[in-house]
Write an enzyme that holds these catalytic residues in place. Structure first.
Site, mmCIF file in Angstrom:
data_model
loop_
_atom_site.group_PDB
_atom_site.id
_atom_site.type_symbol
_atom_site.label_atom_id
_atom_site.label_comp_id
_atom_site.label_asym_id
_atom_site.label_seq_id
_atom_site.Cartn_x
_atom_site.Cartn_y
_atom_site.Cartn_z
ATOM 1 N N ASN A 11 -5.272 12.892 -11.219
ATOM 2 C CA ASN A 11 -5.785 13.416 -12.415
ATOM 3 C C ASN A 11 -5.477 14.927 -12.386
ATOM 4 O O ASN A 11 -4.941 15.532 -11.687
ATOM 5 C CB ASN A 11 -7.416 13.125 -12.268
ATOM 6 N N ASP A 20 1.023 -1.286 0.198
ATOM 7 C CA ASP A 20 -0.071 -0.044 0.135
ATOM 8 C C ASP A 20 0.838 1.177 0.047
ATOM 9 O O ASP A 20 1.506 1.296 0.971
ATOM 10 C CB ASP A 20 -0.953 0.083 1.187
ATOM 11 N N SER A 47 -0.836 5.150 -14.528
ATOM 12 C CA SER A 47 -1.788 4.987 -15.870
ATOM 13 C C SER A 47 -2.355 3.606 -15.859
ATOM 14 O O SER A 47 -3.049 3.302 -16.921
ATOM 15 C CB SER A 47 -0.934 5.569 -16.992
ATOM 16 N N THR A 48 -2.038 2.788 -15.029
ATOM 17 C CA THR A 48 -2.328 1.536 -15.191
ATOM 18 C C THR A 48 -3.953 0.892 -14.761
ATOM 19 O O THR A 48 -4.466 -0.030 -14.849
ATOM 20 C CB THR A 48 -1.388 0.186 -14.341
ATOM 21 N N GLY A 49 -4.412 1.926 -13.971
ATOM 22 C CA GLY A 49 -5.566 1.789 -13.258
ATOM 23 C C GLY A 49 -6.963 2.138 -14.258
ATOM 24 O O GLY A 49 -6.904 1.481 -15.359
ATOM 25 N N GLY A 76 -8.834 5.285 -7.058
ATOM 26 C CA GLY A 76 -7.553 4.690 -6.976
ATOM 27 C C GLY A 76 -6.595 4.980 -6.005
ATOM 28 O O GLY A 76 -6.723 5.295 -4.869
ATOM 29 N N VAL A 77 -5.263 5.145 -6.655
ATOM 30 C CA VAL A 77 -4.258 5.685 -5.896
ATOM 31 C C VAL A 77 -4.436 7.081 -5.231
ATOM 32 O O VAL A 77 -4.218 7.540 -4.104
ATOM 33 C CB VAL A 77 -2.909 5.652 -6.654
ATOM 34 N N ASP A 78 -4.885 7.982 -6.218
ATOM 35 C CA ASP A 78 -5.185 9.309 -5.880
ATOM 36 C C ASP A 78 -6.157 9.473 -4.685
ATOM 37 O O ASP A 78 -5.517 10.184 -3.898
ATOM 38 C CB ASP A 78 -5.597 9.966 -7.155
#
Length: 169
Positions: free
Chosen positions: A24, A10, A122-124, A32-34
């Site tokens: 973004n 995590d 960018s993978t999500g 997501g991560v953001d």
């Protein structure tokens, strides 16, 4: 020389100088991560992001660029926000993805950060294929001229970790 490793975990639990956020362009949080970074880091991160939007980044942060804020309640000094490209099967956006890593390391150098943790940018929801994303990430970090001493790719699940670990071998 920069040491590079991949771990499954995590990213919001990392104890480093800087955590990179797959943000973004609005810089105002998301999923997501953001979303996880904003939730765990608390309101100080959003407050800094709002200040950035009110000054230099009125239209948001451009894809491939990076900017830093406080890390709030995270166990880091800074969060480096970068906007990855949305994957396209018809347009090569690999330069934009590579720019996310280069620009994040440039900002880390400006801050004096020596340890940096990256997600798989960018993978999500932006759907960049994990294999391509890992190759671009690892190749870009390996080639970067940086004073950062340690880079850790922190991957949320085992399949992503396996792809990055293989790329590092």
């Amino acid at each position: 020389m920069t040491t590079i490793e991949a771990v499954q975990g995590d990213i919001t639990r990392e104890s480093v100088d800087a955590i990179v956020n797959a943000a973004n362009s609005s810089l105002l949080g998301g999923g997501g991560v953001d979303g996880a970074i904003h939730r765990r880091g608390g309101p100080a991160i959003l407050e800094d992001c709002r200040k950035l939007r009110a000054s230099h980044y009125g239209k948001g942060l451009a894809t491939g660029q990076a900017v830093a804020t406080t890390a709030g309640d995270l166990d880091a000094h800074w969060v480096i926000h970068t906007v990855g490209p949305v994957y396209s099967a018809t347009e090569d956006r690999s330069d934009l993805l590579a720019s996310c890593y280069r620009e994040s390391l440039r900002v880390a150098d400006e801050l004096g950060a020596r340890t940096v943790s990256f997600p798989a940018i960018s993978t999500g929801v932006y759907r960049y294929p994990m294999q391509d994303a890992a190759r671009i990430a690892v190749d870009t970090v390996r080639a970067a001229r940086t004073d950062v001493e340690a880079v850790r790719f922190v991957l949320f699940d085992a399949p992503a970790y396996e792809v990055f670990a293989a790329q590092l071998r």
